[in-house]
Design a protein around this motif. Sequence first.
Motif, PDB file in Angstrom:
ATOM      1  N   LEU B  36       0.844  -1.206   0.000  1.00  0.00           N
ATOM      2  CA  LEU B  36       0.000   0.000   0.000  1.00  0.00           C
ATOM      3  C   LEU B  36       0.876   1.251   0.000  1.00  0.00           C
ATOM      4  N   HIS B  37       1.903   1.239   0.831  1.00  0.00           N
ATOM      5  CA  HIS B  37       2.829   2.360   0.914  1.00  0.00           C
ATOM      6  C   HIS B  37       3.495   2.589  -0.441  1.00  0.00           C
ATOM      7  N   ASP B  38       3.895   1.493  -1.062  1.00  0.00           N
ATOM      8  CA  ASP B  38       4.544   1.544  -2.379  1.00  0.00           C
ATOM      9  C   ASP B  38       3.608   2.185  -3.403  1.00  0.00           C
ATOM     10  N   ALA B  39       2.307   1.939  -3.264  1.00  0.00           N
ATOM     11  CA  ALA B  39       1.308   2.465  -4.199  1.00  0.00           C
ATOM     12  C   ALA B  39       0.815   3.850  -3.784  1.00  0.00           C
ATOM     13  N   GLU B  40       1.342   4.359  -2.665  1.00  0.00           N
ATOM     14  CA  GLU B  40       0.886   5.629  -2.098  1.00  0.00           C
ATOM     15  C   GLU B  40      -0.623   5.599  -1.855  1.00  0.00           C
ATOM     16  N   MET B  41      -1.079   4.504  -1.262  1.00  0.00           N
ATOM     17  CA  MET B  41      -2.509   4.322  -0.982  1.00  0.00           C
ATOM     18  C   MET B  41      -2.711   3.858   0.459  1.00  0.00           C
ATOM     19  N   THR B  42      -3.983   3.841   0.874  1.00  0.00           N
ATOM     20  CA  THR B  42      -4.343   3.238   2.158  1.00  0.00           C
ATOM     21  C   THR B  42      -5.469   2.235   1.899  1.00  0.00           C
ATOM     22  N   MET B  43      -5.885   1.523   2.919  1.00  0.00           N
ATOM     23  CA  MET B  43      -6.957   0.551   2.759  1.00  0.00           C
ATOM     24  C   MET B  43      -8.242   1.195   2.240  1.00  0.00           C
ATOM     25  N   SER B  44      -8.410   2.488   2.451  1.00  0.00           N
ATOM     26  CA  SER B  44      -9.639   3.144   1.989  1.00  0.00           C
ATOM     27  C   SER B  44      -9.727   3.163   0.464  1.00  0.00           C
ATOM     28  N   ASP B  45      -8.592   2.988  -0.222  1.00  0.00           N
ATOM     29  CA  ASP B  45      -8.591   2.983  -1.688  1.00  0.00           C
ATOM     30  C   ASP B  45      -8.924   1.623  -2.283  1.00  0.00           C
ATOM     31  N   ILE B  46      -8.797   0.575  -1.464  1.00  0.00           N
ATOM     32  CA  ILE B  46      -8.906  -0.793  -1.997  1.00  0.00           C
ATOM     33  C   ILE B  46     -10.366  -1.225  -2.097  1.00  0.00           C
ATOM     34  N   GLY B  47     -10.730  -1.815  -3.274  1.00  0.00           N
ATOM     35  CA  GLY B  47     -12.114  -2.228  -3.499  1.00  0.00           C
ATOM     36  C   GLY B  47     -12.352  -3.716  -3.380  1.00  0.00           C
ATOM     37  N   VAL B  48     -11.297  -4.484  -3.428  1.00  0.00           N
ATOM     38  CA  VAL B  48     -11.440  -5.943  -3.344  1.00  0.00           C
ATOM     39  C   VAL B  48     -10.100  -6.524  -2.895  1.00  0.00           C
ATOM     40  N   ILE B  49     -10.164  -7.642  -2.153  1.00  0.00           N
ATOM     41  CA  ILE B  49      -8.930  -8.326  -1.753  1.00  0.00           C
ATOM     42  C   ILE B  49      -9.032  -9.812  -2.091  1.00  0.00           C
ATOM     43  N   GLY B  50      -7.992 -10.301  -2.722  1.00  0.00           N
ATOM     44  CA  GLY B  50      -7.832 -11.743  -2.901  1.00  0.00           C
ATOM     45  C   GLY B  50      -6.718 -12.181  -1.973  1.00  0.00           C
ATOM     46  N   VAL B  51      -7.005 -13.147  -1.116  1.00  0.00           N
ATOM     47  CA  VAL B  51      -5.990 -13.580  -0.140  1.00  0.00           C
ATOM     48  C   VAL B  51      -5.760 -15.084  -0.253  1.00  0.00           C
ATOM     49  N   GLY B  52      -4.509 -15.434  -0.454  1.00  0.00           N
ATOM     50  CA  GLY B  52      -4.158 -16.841  -0.570  1.00  0.00           C
ATOM     51  C   GLY B  52      -3.412 -17.337   0.645  1.00  0.00           C
ATOM     52  N   ASN B  53      -3.869 -18.449   1.172  1.00  0.00           N
ATOM     53  CA  ASN B  53      -3.161 -19.131   2.255  1.00  0.00           C
ATOM     54  C   ASN B  53      -3.615 -20.574   2.227  1.00  0.00           C
ATOM     55  N   LEU B  54      -2.655 -21.489   2.183  1.00  0.00           N
ATOM     56  CA  LEU B  54      -3.018 -22.889   2.008  1.00  0.00           C
ATOM     57  C   LEU B  54      -3.204 -23.625   3.336  1.00  0.00           C
ATOM     58  N   MET B  55      -2.313 -23.353   4.272  1.00  0.00           N
ATOM     59  CA  MET B  55      -2.302 -24.153   5.498  1.00  0.00           C
ATOM     60  C   MET B  55      -3.464 -23.832   6.447  1.00  0.00           C
ATOM     61  N   ASN B  56      -4.057 -22.628   6.281  1.00  0.00           N
ATOM     62  CA  ASN B  56      -5.211 -22.262   7.124  1.00  0.00           C
ATOM     63  C   ASN B  56      -6.362 -21.843   6.212  1.00  0.00           C
ATOM     64  N   ALA B  57      -6.611 -22.669   5.187  1.00  0.00           N
ATOM     65  CA  ALA B  57      -7.535 -22.262   4.133  1.00  0.00           C
ATOM     66  C   ALA B  57      -8.932 -21.946   4.658  1.00  0.00           C
ATOM     67  N   GLY B  58      -9.296 -22.474   5.804  1.00  0.00           N
ATOM     68  CA  GLY B  58     -10.639 -22.211   6.318  1.00  0.00           C
ATOM     69  C   GLY B  58     -10.691 -21.116   7.362  1.00  0.00           C
ATOM     70  N   ALA B  59      -9.581 -20.436   7.569  1.00  0.00           N
ATOM     71  CA  ALA B  59      -9.497 -19.531   8.723  1.00  0.00           C
ATOM     72  C   ALA B  59      -9.862 -18.078   8.422  1.00  0.00           C
ATOM     73  N   GLY B  60     -10.209 -17.786   7.170  1.00  0.00           N
ATOM     74  CA  GLY B  60     -10.550 -16.407   6.844  1.00  0.00           C
ATOM     75  C   GLY B  60      -9.392 -15.447   7.067  1.00  0.00           C
ATOM     76  N   ILE B  61      -8.243 -15.804   6.522  1.00  0.00           N
ATOM     77  CA  ILE B  61      -7.049 -14.969   6.722  1.00  0.00           C
ATOM     78  C   ILE B  61      -7.267 -13.563   6.152  1.00  0.00           C
ATOM     79  N   GLY B  62      -8.053 -13.462   5.072  1.00  0.00           N
ATOM     80  CA  GLY B  62      -8.340 -12.150   4.475  1.00  0.00           C
ATOM     81  C   GLY B  62      -9.019 -11.219   5.459  1.00  0.00           C
ATOM     82  N   GLN B  63     -10.000 -11.747   6.191  1.00  0.00           N
ATOM     83  CA  GLN B  63     -10.691 -10.930   7.193  1.00  0.00           C
ATOM     84  C   GLN B  63      -9.772 -10.618   8.371  1.00  0.00           C
ATOM     85  N   GLN B  64      -8.976 -11.612   8.767  1.00  0.00           N
ATOM     86  CA  GLN B  64      -8.035 -11.372   9.872  1.00  0.00           C
ATOM     87  C   GLN B  64      -7.037 -10.284   9.489  1.00  0.00           C
ATOM     88  N   LEU B  65      -6.622 -10.311   8.228  1.00  0.00           N
ATOM     89  CA  LEU B  65      -5.692  -9.294   7.727  1.00  0.00           C
ATOM     90  C   LEU B  65      -6.316  -7.910   7.828  1.00  0.00           C
TER      91      LEU B  65
END
Lengths: 135, 400
Positions: B36-65
């Motif tokens: 985000l810093h690299d893009a000069e943005m904050t979370m308020s600019d983001i419209g969608v997130i794709g989050v990949g994690n294999l070992m905790n695939a059911g844990a909702g890592i995207g929401q935890q993030l």
Amino acid sequence: MAESDVTGSMEQVPFVDYLVLGEEPYLRANECQNCQARFFDRRNACASCFGNEFTNVKVATIGEITSFTIVEMGPMPYVSAIVDCDGTPVRCTLTGVEASPEAVQLGMKVELTTYSMGEDSGGTEAIAFGFAPTK
Amino acid sequence: MGSEDIWIIGSNMTKFGKHPERDVVDLASEASVAALHDAEMTMSDIGVIGVGNLMNAGAGIGQQLQKQIGQTGIPVFNVSNACATGATALRVAIMAVKAGETDVGMAVGVEKLAGAGLLGQKGPKPKSETWEPSGRFGAIGSTEGRIGTNIMPGVFAQIGMEYGHKYGGTSFELFAKISEKNHAHSTLNPLAAYQKRFTLDEIMNDVMIAYPNTRPMCSGNCDGAAAMIVVNDSKLKSLPASVRKRAVKISASVLTSDPWAEGCQVLPDVNTLTRNAATQAYEQAGIGPEDLDLVELHDCFATAELVHYDNLMLCEQGGAVDFFESGAPWRDGSKPVNVSGGLQSKGHPIAATGIANIHEIVTHLRGEAGDRQIVGAKVGLAHVIGLGSACGVHILEKAA
Ligand SMILES: [Zn+2]
């Protein structure tokens, strides 16, 4: 499988259901009636042509090694190989050969073999398969 | 294809390696905040997130993030797709932006694997009193070792050996030399988990895992995260010049699965879906393999790298051995491959891998790769494959 011999009444069970025991053991595949694709497990439709009629077929018991590796992570090294059995690739563990790269060659001719894994508490003997260099 | 191009404007990866002090969410947060810093943005600019994690695939890592770095109520897609999980997360963000659902997407891949041991290795079943058939093959015990192998080093060893059977020219030494190259490359990458150069002798005399792959010829389990911010053309035009001039164009983004092939039930066919993905990507980008300045490909094992030279059409069909022997894939060769050190040295935190390899290309196209910069790099390709199988290919171009 249930046939008893003269020496006793030992029951046998194959290690996997696609190993067919008997006088001349063989591997059995489900062959698509439409495109002849072969599967060792059940399929609702053929993965190749989506047909849904299958026939049991005998896989050739002699083949040629098209790939192998020697797995050395466990207690005993073993050779895992892919064998082209007259057009049907089979995965197996090689038997009757030393687990060393010098002893196994790509293109080597091998044949289906079976061996006993021992008996369970009920006296049923399990039979597994491997492939060994042809004599 | 959609009318608008998609651009990467923010990109980051953590150092790969052991991070015992930090959990999955910490690592994902570090990469995401930096991207985000690299893009000069904050979370308020983001419209969608794709989050990949294999070992905790059911844990909702995207929401935890999001709870860790900013909860804005936007849609999160938690994805898992074997070793192609990171590339899949990025595909989700790109598809959402291409579809016009939003102008800005974020993709994150994260994994903690240090000390996880070999994946795909199942322990022996508890010994039962009586033989009991179970599973799709009615097996009465573990098939591992009894019917060949299903563990990754063995599967990929067989994939390399199969290439040798088909075309000839392979040897234990050849595969070891591929590993020698990647470990040599890694010495210039401070983000790699291992930066040790090995001699050919050291590689060949190390512990054999699955012939012909010795330990240094296998990718290392480690921890790490990578994140990326993507936007469409119109959004890019509205951003500051400092962001625009470092933007990298995604000229192709392709994900494939494995079509049926004779034998894929006994040995996964990693070739056809990679070739299909590459073919589609070259078409999408209007770029050929001859135009590539660098390639990051999925060298989960030394034996895998060889077949992908061919699958990505970096050489003519059957010519991977000659291609390697010519010196082409070394960093000073005509077609540098895995200048990051590849998975064998950089490490392979599974879900992070498919974004980290793109990050490597981005870094070179921006001219920010420091000592390992491929000078003048304008076009690069990143490839990732997960058994099962899924293959991601991305072609990136420096902004004109
Ligand atoms: Zn069919």
